[in-house]
Motif scaffolding. Structure first.
Motif, short mmCIF file in Angstrom:
data_model
loop_
_atom_site.label_atom_id
_atom_site.label_comp_id
_atom_site.label_asym_id
_atom_site.label_seq_id
_atom_site.Cartn_x
_atom_site.Cartn_y
_atom_site.Cartn_z
N HIS A 194 4.69 -5.96 -1.29
CA HIS A 194 6.11 -6.23 -1.52
C HIS A 194 6.31 -7.53 -2.34
N ILE A 195 5.51 -7.67 -3.38
CA ILE A 195 5.64 -8.83 -4.26
C ILE A 195 6.93 -8.72 -5.05
N ARG A 196 7.69 -9.78 -5.09
CA ARG A 196 8.91 -9.82 -5.90
C ARG A 196 8.51 -10.29 -7.30
N ALA A 197 8.40 -9.34 -8.21
CA ALA A 197 7.97 -9.64 -9.58
C ALA A 197 9.10 -9.27 -10.53
N SER A 198 9.74 -10.28 -11.09
CA SER A 198 10.94 -10.04 -11.90
C SER A 198 10.64 -9.90 -13.39
N ASP A 199 9.45 -10.25 -13.83
CA ASP A 199 9.14 -10.18 -15.26
C ASP A 199 7.74 -9.62 -15.45
N MET A 200 7.59 -8.33 -15.22
CA MET A 200 6.28 -7.69 -15.35
C MET A 200 6.08 -7.19 -16.77
N ASN A 201 6.20 -8.09 -17.74
CA ASN A 201 5.94 -7.65 -19.11
C ASN A 201 4.43 -7.62 -19.35
N SER A 202 4.03 -6.91 -20.37
CA SER A 202 2.61 -6.63 -20.58
C SER A 202 1.79 -7.89 -20.85
N ASN A 203 2.42 -8.95 -21.34
CA ASN A 203 1.68 -10.18 -21.63
C ASN A 203 1.49 -11.05 -20.39
N ASN A 204 2.06 -10.65 -19.28
CA ASN A 204 1.87 -11.39 -18.03
C ASN A 204 0.74 -10.83 -17.17
N PHE A 205 0.14 -9.73 -17.63
CA PHE A 205 -1.01 -9.15 -16.93
C PHE A 205 -2.28 -9.48 -17.72
N VAL A 206 -3.21 -10.17 -17.08
CA VAL A 206 -4.45 -10.58 -17.74
C VAL A 206 -5.64 -9.89 -17.07
N VAL A 207 -6.55 -9.38 -17.89
CA VAL A 207 -7.75 -8.70 -17.40
C VAL A 207 -8.94 -9.65 -17.53
N GLY A 208 -9.67 -9.83 -16.45
CA GLY A 208 -10.83 -10.72 -16.49
C GLY A 208 -11.36 -11.00 -15.09
N HIS A 209 -12.01 -12.13 -14.95
CA HIS A 209 -12.64 -12.53 -13.69
C HIS A 209 -11.98 -13.79 -13.15
N ARG A 210 -11.87 -13.88 -11.83
CA ARG A 210 -11.45 -15.09 -11.18
C ARG A 210 -12.68 -15.83 -10.66
N ASP A 211 -12.53 -17.14 -10.47
CA ASP A 211 -13.60 -17.91 -9.85
C ASP A 211 -13.59 -17.62 -8.36
N ALA A 258 15.39 -2.81 -2.22
CA ALA A 258 15.90 -3.35 -3.47
C ALA A 258 14.75 -3.79 -4.37
N ASN A 259 13.74 -4.39 -3.76
CA ASN A 259 12.59 -4.83 -4.56
C ASN A 259 11.85 -3.63 -5.14
N ARG A 260 11.71 -2.56 -4.37
CA ARG A 260 11.04 -1.36 -4.88
C ARG A 260 11.78 -0.79 -6.09
N MET A 261 13.12 -0.78 -6.03
CA MET A 261 13.90 -0.30 -7.16
C MET A 261 13.65 -1.16 -8.39
N GLY A 262 13.59 -2.48 -8.18
CA GLY A 262 13.33 -3.38 -9.29
C GLY A 262 11.94 -3.19 -9.87
N ASP A 275 2.08 -14.51 -14.37
CA ASP A 275 3.39 -15.13 -14.55
C ASP A 275 4.45 -14.08 -14.28
N GLY A 276 5.71 -14.53 -14.10
CA GLY A 276 6.80 -13.58 -13.94
C GLY A 276 7.05 -13.11 -12.52
N PHE A 277 6.38 -13.71 -11.53
CA PHE A 277 6.67 -13.31 -10.15
C PHE A 277 7.68 -14.28 -9.53
N GLY A 278 8.36 -13.80 -8.51
CA GLY A 278 9.48 -14.55 -7.93
C GLY A 278 10.79 -13.91 -8.32
N ASP A 279 11.79 -13.99 -7.46
CA ASP A 279 13.11 -13.40 -7.73
C ASP A 279 13.92 -14.40 -8.55
N ILE A 280 13.71 -14.38 -9.87
CA ILE A 280 14.26 -15.41 -10.75
C ILE A 280 15.65 -15.07 -11.26
#
Length: 222
Positions: free
Chosen positions: A145-162, A193-197, A176-181
């Motif tokens: 149930h993450i509130r992500a208000s800006d899920m544009n394609s440039n906010n998703f990064v593919v790679g490895h975390r430490d 409401a979040n699911r609809m968004g 980037d782009g998470f939070g009810d902004i």
């Protein structure tokens, strides 16, 4: 007295409307997001641009909402096996460029920055493996149930975390782009409401990447 982090323009990796992103000068696993000076921001005639000019304090609202969502999510999931679909955040630091927000860096195996889903789609090399990783992340965004208000394609990064002991597995991370902004925090009214968004965001993400969105299965495909 805390010493400021010295950032260099040569370490600038991205520049958005509100913030510029730099490589951390001492930690290759971190990035530093710096709030851009108001006078450097492009003039915008949309609602957000008008609010920025009339009420400068609203520029900080996105940062507050981002940290609030990160804290809300992490406190709801203290379990050791929690796999966050959003990037980890490590607080604030004074820098020579302004106030910096420290966040994790999602990397290629050679340590360079991982590509965004948007860049991969634009270059025509959005592989099935990357789509599968995106679907895994989208599934966790819905599940937690993450509130992500800006899920544009440039906010998703593919790679490895430490992982603390080296690089973790390859994955897709919403950096980037998470939070009810939004001015009216509709997504905070309830999970429905979040699911609809999220449904609406995924449909737009599909249009912008040339993918197909299956709302019932909540999956992207070619």
């Amino acid at each position: 007295m805390t010493r400021a982090l010295i950032l260099s323009e040569t370490d600038l990796v991205a520049s958005g409307v509100q913030r510029a992103v730099y490589l951390h000068p001492h930690d290759k696993t971190k990035l530093v997001k710096v709030l851009r000076p108001a006078e450097e921001m492009p003039a915008r005639t949309n609602f957000n641009g008008i609010m920025d000019r009339l009420f400068p304090s609203t520029r900080l609202r996105q940062i507050r909402k981002e940290y609030q969502e990160y804290l809300r999510t992490m406190l709801r999931h203290p379990e050791a096996d929690y796999h966050s679909p959003i990037s980890h955040m490590y607080g604030f630091a004074t820098t020579n460029m302004g106030l910096g927000c420290i966040t994790e860096r999602v990397m290629n195996a050679d340590g360079t920055l991982g590509p965004t889903i948007g860049a991969m789609a634009k270059a025509g090399n959005l592989t099935q493996d990357a789509i599968d990783l995106l679907n895994d992340t989208i599934g966790r965004i819905y599940r937690y149930h993450i509130r992500a208000s800006d899920m544009n394609s440039n906010n998703f990064v593919v790679g490895h975390r430490d992982s603390g002991s080296g690089m973790g597995p390859r994955e897709c991370v919403l950096v980037d782009g998470f939070g009810d902004i939004h001015a009216i925090p509709v997504r905070s009214m309830g999970q429905w409401a979040n699911r609809m968004g999220l449904d609406d965001s995924c449909r737009r993400l599909a249009r912008n990447t040339g993918l197909q969105w299956d709302g019932a299965a909540r999956r992207f495909s070619r």
